[in-house]
Motif scaffolding. Structure first.
Motif, PDB file in Angstrom:
ATOM      1  N   ALA A   1     -27.120  35.309  11.666  1.00  0.00           N
ATOM      2  CA  ALA A   1     -27.086  34.032  10.719  1.00  0.00           C
ATOM      3  C   ALA A   1     -27.512  34.228   9.293  1.00  0.00           C
ATOM      4  O   ALA A   1     -26.683  33.934   8.238  1.00  0.00           O
ATOM      5  CB  ALA A   1     -28.267  33.124  11.233  1.00  0.00           C
ATOM      6  N   LEU A   2     -28.239  35.488   9.130  1.00  0.00           N
ATOM      7  CA  LEU A   2     -28.691  35.790   7.835  1.00  0.00           C
ATOM      8  C   LEU A   2     -27.456  36.483   6.999  1.00  0.00           C
ATOM      9  O   LEU A   2     -27.145  36.276   5.898  1.00  0.00           O
ATOM     10  CB  LEU A   2     -29.690  36.867   7.708  1.00  0.00           C
ATOM     11  CG  LEU A   2     -31.135  36.130   7.926  1.00  0.00           C
ATOM     12  CD1 LEU A   2     -32.206  37.306   8.147  1.00  0.00           C
ATOM     13  CD2 LEU A   2     -31.465  35.258   6.863  1.00  0.00           C
ATOM     14  N   TRP A   3     -26.573  37.562   7.953  1.00  0.00           N
ATOM     15  CA  TRP A   3     -25.368  38.178   7.478  1.00  0.00           C
ATOM     16  C   TRP A   3     -24.303  37.047   6.977  1.00  0.00           C
ATOM     17  O   TRP A   3     -23.833  37.093   5.868  1.00  0.00           O
ATOM     18  CB  TRP A   3     -24.711  38.863   8.690  1.00  0.00           C
ATOM     19  CG  TRP A   3     -23.595  39.568   8.091  1.00  0.00           C
ATOM     20  CD1 TRP A   3     -23.542  40.464   7.076  1.00  0.00           C
ATOM     21  CD2 TRP A   3     -22.416  39.868   9.039  1.00  0.00           C
ATOM     22  NE1 TRP A   3     -22.333  40.957   7.300  1.00  0.00           N
ATOM     23  CE2 TRP A   3     -21.536  40.666   8.284  1.00  0.00           C
ATOM     24  CE3 TRP A   3     -22.054  39.348  10.107  1.00  0.00           C
ATOM     25  CZ2 TRP A   3     -20.376  41.110   8.693  1.00  0.00           C
ATOM     26  CZ3 TRP A   3     -21.028  39.755  10.856  1.00  0.00           C
ATOM     27  CH2 TRP A   3     -19.932  40.727  10.037  1.00  0.00           C
ATOM     28  N   ASP A   4     -24.183  35.860   7.704  1.00  0.00           N
ATOM     29  CA  ASP A   4     -23.209  34.775   7.328  1.00  0.00           C
ATOM     30  C   ASP A   4     -23.748  34.299   6.018  1.00  0.00           C
ATOM     31  O   ASP A   4     -22.983  34.008   5.151  1.00  0.00           O
ATOM     32  CB  ASP A   4     -23.390  33.736   8.399  1.00  0.00           C
ATOM     33  CG  ASP A   4     -22.537  34.153   9.630  1.00  0.00           C
ATOM     34  OD1 ASP A   4     -21.884  35.133   9.618  1.00  0.00           O
ATOM     35  OD2 ASP A   4     -22.801  33.465  10.722  1.00  0.00           O
ATOM     36  N   GLN A   5     -25.102  34.095   5.761  1.00  0.00           N
ATOM     37  CA  GLN A   5     -25.404  33.359   4.487  1.00  0.00           C
ATOM     38  C   GLN A   5     -25.132  34.175   3.561  1.00  0.00           C
ATOM     39  O   GLN A   5     -24.879  34.013   2.450  1.00  0.00           O
ATOM     40  CB  GLN A   5     -26.930  33.332   4.533  1.00  0.00           C
ATOM     41  CG  GLN A   5     -27.515  32.231   5.361  1.00  0.00           C
ATOM     42  CD  GLN A   5     -29.045  32.156   5.735  1.00  0.00           C
ATOM     43  OE1 GLN A   5     -29.673  32.374   4.743  1.00  0.00           O
ATOM     44  NE2 GLN A   5     -29.443  31.432   6.783  1.00  0.00           N
ATOM     45  N   PHE A   6     -25.563  35.754   3.677  1.00  0.00           N
ATOM     46  CA  PHE A   6     -25.158  36.885   2.821  1.00  0.00           C
ATOM     47  C   PHE A   6     -23.697  36.691   2.275  1.00  0.00           C
ATOM     48  O   PHE A   6     -23.447  36.600   0.919  1.00  0.00           O
ATOM     49  CB  PHE A   6     -25.532  38.142   3.205  1.00  0.00           C
ATOM     50  CG  PHE A   6     -25.004  39.350   2.247  1.00  0.00           C
ATOM     51  CD1 PHE A   6     -25.567  39.615   1.321  1.00  0.00           C
ATOM     52  CD2 PHE A   6     -23.951  39.848   2.572  1.00  0.00           C
ATOM     53  CE1 PHE A   6     -25.374  40.785   0.461  1.00  0.00           C
ATOM     54  CE2 PHE A   6     -23.069  41.035   1.745  1.00  0.00           C
ATOM     55  CZ  PHE A   6     -24.076  41.345   0.678  1.00  0.00           C
ATOM     56  N   ARG A   7     -22.665  36.519   3.108  1.00  0.00           N
ATOM     57  CA  ARG A   7     -21.373  36.703   3.043  1.00  0.00           C
ATOM     58  C   ARG A   7     -20.946  35.341   2.069  1.00  0.00           C
ATOM     59  O   ARG A   7     -20.163  35.362   1.087  1.00  0.00           O
ATOM     60  CB  ARG A   7     -20.629  36.875   4.025  1.00  0.00           C
ATOM     61  CG  ARG A   7     -20.567  38.206   4.834  1.00  0.00           C
ATOM     62  CD  ARG A   7     -19.659  38.452   5.943  1.00  0.00           C
ATOM     63  NE  ARG A   7     -20.174  37.699   7.234  1.00  0.00           N
ATOM     64  CZ  ARG A   7     -19.469  37.231   8.160  1.00  0.00           C
ATOM     65  NH1 ARG A   7     -18.277  37.932   8.306  1.00  0.00           N
ATOM     66  NH2 ARG A   7     -20.041  36.811   9.243  1.00  0.00           N
ATOM     67  N   GLU A   8     -21.456  34.102   2.594  1.00  0.00           N
ATOM     68  CA  GLU A   8     -21.320  32.953   1.964  1.00  0.00           C
ATOM     69  C   GLU A   8     -21.524  33.068   0.450  1.00  0.00           C
ATOM     70  O   GLU A   8     -20.865  32.645  -0.615  1.00  0.00           O
ATOM     71  CB  GLU A   8     -21.900  31.700   2.611  1.00  0.00           C
ATOM     72  CG  GLU A   8     -21.096  31.536   3.798  1.00  0.00           C
ATOM     73  CD  GLU A   8     -21.978  30.522   4.651  1.00  0.00           C
ATOM     74  OE1 GLU A   8     -23.104  29.905   4.197  1.00  0.00           O
ATOM     75  OE2 GLU A   8     -21.625  30.055   5.890  1.00  0.00           O
ATOM     76  N   ALA A   9     -22.911  33.622   0.093  1.00  0.00           N
ATOM     77  CA  ALA A   9     -23.470  33.631  -1.173  1.00  0.00           C
ATOM     78  C   ALA A   9     -22.590  34.519  -2.018  1.00  0.00           C
ATOM     79  O   ALA A   9     -22.333  34.620  -3.022  1.00  0.00           O
ATOM     80  CB  ALA A   9     -24.880  34.159  -1.023  1.00  0.00           C
ATOM     81  N   LEU A  10     -22.285  35.743  -1.618  1.00  0.00           N
ATOM     82  CA  LEU A  10     -21.313  36.672  -2.183  1.00  0.00           C
ATOM     83  C   LEU A  10     -20.146  36.347  -2.472  1.00  0.00           C
ATOM     84  O   LEU A  10     -19.722  36.533  -3.802  1.00  0.00           O
ATOM     85  CB  LEU A  10     -21.098  38.066  -1.162  1.00  0.00           C
ATOM     86  CG  LEU A  10     -20.322  39.028  -1.681  1.00  0.00           C
ATOM     87  CD1 LEU A  10     -20.818  39.751  -3.064  1.00  0.00           C
ATOM     88  CD2 LEU A  10     -20.062  40.137  -0.708  1.00  0.00           C
ATOM     89  N   GLY A  11     -19.282  35.384  -1.701  1.00  0.00           N
ATOM     90  CA  GLY A  11     -18.092  34.833  -2.016  1.00  0.00           C
ATOM     91  C   GLY A  11     -18.501  33.777  -3.342  1.00  0.00           C
ATOM     92  O   GLY A  11     -17.526  33.787  -4.293  1.00  0.00           O
ATOM     93  N   ARG A  12     -19.468  33.022  -3.214  1.00  0.00           N
ATOM     94  CA  ARG A  12     -19.629  32.086  -4.177  1.00  0.00           C
ATOM     95  C   ARG A  12     -19.767  32.684  -5.640  1.00  0.00           C
ATOM     96  O   ARG A  12     -19.410  32.486  -6.468  1.00  0.00           O
ATOM     97  CB  ARG A  12     -20.825  31.241  -4.029  1.00  0.00           C
ATOM     98  CG  ARG A  12     -20.719  30.051  -2.663  1.00  0.00           C
ATOM     99  CD  ARG A  12     -21.665  28.886  -2.589  1.00  0.00           C
ATOM    100  NE  ARG A  12     -22.713  29.583  -2.582  1.00  0.00           N
ATOM    101  CZ  ARG A  12     -23.706  29.976  -1.570  1.00  0.00           C
ATOM    102  NH1 ARG A  12     -22.999  29.569  -0.216  1.00  0.00           N
ATOM    103  NH2 ARG A  12     -24.752  30.444  -1.610  1.00  0.00           N
ATOM    104  N   SER A  13     -20.801  33.718  -5.410  1.00  0.00           N
ATOM    105  CA  SER A  13     -21.114  34.546  -6.839  1.00  0.00           C
ATOM    106  C   SER A  13     -19.914  35.333  -7.261  1.00  0.00           C
ATOM    107  O   SER A  13     -19.622  35.128  -8.718  1.00  0.00           O
ATOM    108  CB  SER A  13     -22.136  35.681  -6.335  1.00  0.00           C
ATOM    109  OG  SER A  13     -23.248  35.017  -5.822  1.00  0.00           O
ATOM    110  N   ARG A  14     -18.908  35.881  -6.484  1.00  0.00           N
ATOM    111  CA  ARG A  14     -17.736  36.371  -6.744  1.00  0.00           C
ATOM    112  C   ARG A  14     -16.853  35.327  -7.617  1.00  0.00           C
ATOM    113  O   ARG A  14     -16.244  35.444  -8.632  1.00  0.00           O
ATOM    114  CB  ARG A  14     -17.028  37.073  -6.007  1.00  0.00           C
ATOM    115  CG  ARG A  14     -17.359  38.406  -5.453  1.00  0.00           C
ATOM    116  CD  ARG A  14     -16.767  39.105  -4.519  1.00  0.00           C
ATOM    117  NE  ARG A  14     -17.236  40.260  -4.034  1.00  0.00           N
ATOM    118  CZ  ARG A  14     -17.027  41.415  -4.498  1.00  0.00           C
ATOM    119  NH1 ARG A  14     -16.654  41.434  -5.676  1.00  0.00           N
ATOM    120  NH2 ARG A  14     -17.342  42.625  -4.217  1.00  0.00           N
TER     121      ARG A  14
END
Length: 214
Positions: A153-166
């Motif tokens: 779940a944390l890994w999914d949150q990380f990837r979503e945050a990374l995509g939004r930040s990019r």
């Protein structure tokens, strides 16, 4: 050693090392990067290879071996017994997943570091000296499932945050977006360590309870 590391995709320079931000990124946003002290060849911008991560894991393993030997020497001197073995809270079944690979590559949480280990006895005499349950000599399925669920779940949150930040950074060219993202990564890492510290004694108590009932 826990599993094998996976490679990371990024831009390749002439030294065959991959970069997070490549020449094209620096051509567009170089002034912003340099304002934060980040150059294209900065270690923070160079993507580590599988060999780099394997070396970090090996260093963690070696440090664990030295800690264990020190504990064994102290136990032998004080109690005349020292039959112990490391019990890993985040087991091999956690680290062999894609999220486990992320724990090492991004969170820098090595499997053999102190946060993940409790030294448990392998015989009754050492158990009495340590006042700890015997090592179960296997991973515990429900605990492994719980940890995998939390980390995934944390890994999914990380990837979503990374995509939004990019996307947001490309739109605004605001370097603060990257700073906020990195701050979030630091907080996530601290949260994982805090959670591990909370559940570790609970897991040991569960092992003790099962052995007592048995």
């Amino acid at each position: 050693m826990f599993g094998k590391r996976k490679s990371v995709e990024a831009a390749v320079r002439s030294d065959d090392r991959r970069r997070i931000f490549d020449e094209a990124d620096f051509a567009r946003h170089g002034e912003l990067f340099r304002a934060t002290g980040l150059g294209i060849d900065d270690p923070r911008n160079v993507v580590e290879t599988r060999a780099d991560f394997d070396r970090l894991i090996a260093q963690s393993l070696q440090a664990q071996e030295l800690r264990r030997q020190g504990i064994e020497a102290e136990l032998l001197a004080r109690h005349g017994c020292n039959n112990i073995r490391p019990f890993f809270l985040f087991s091999e079944g956690v680290y062999k997943t894609q999220a486990g690979d992320w724990l090492i590559r991004v969170m820098r949480l090595m499997p053999y570091d102190d946060w993940n280990i409790t030294y448990l006895p392998m015989d009754a005499k050492t158990a009495a000296a340590l006042q700890l349950p015997l090592h179960p000599q296997c991973s515990i399925g429900p605990i492994e499932e719980l940890i995998n669920s939390r980390i995934s779940a944390l890994w999914d949150q990380f990837r979503e945050a990374l995509g939004r930040s990019r996307v947001e950074f490309e739109r605004t060219q605001d370097i603060e977006i990257l700073a906020r993202f990195n701050g979030g990564v630091d907080r996530m890492r601290a949260g994982i360590l805090a959670w591990a510290g909370e559940i570790s004694p609970m897991v040991i108590a569960l092992i003790a309870d099962v052995q007592k009932k048995a």
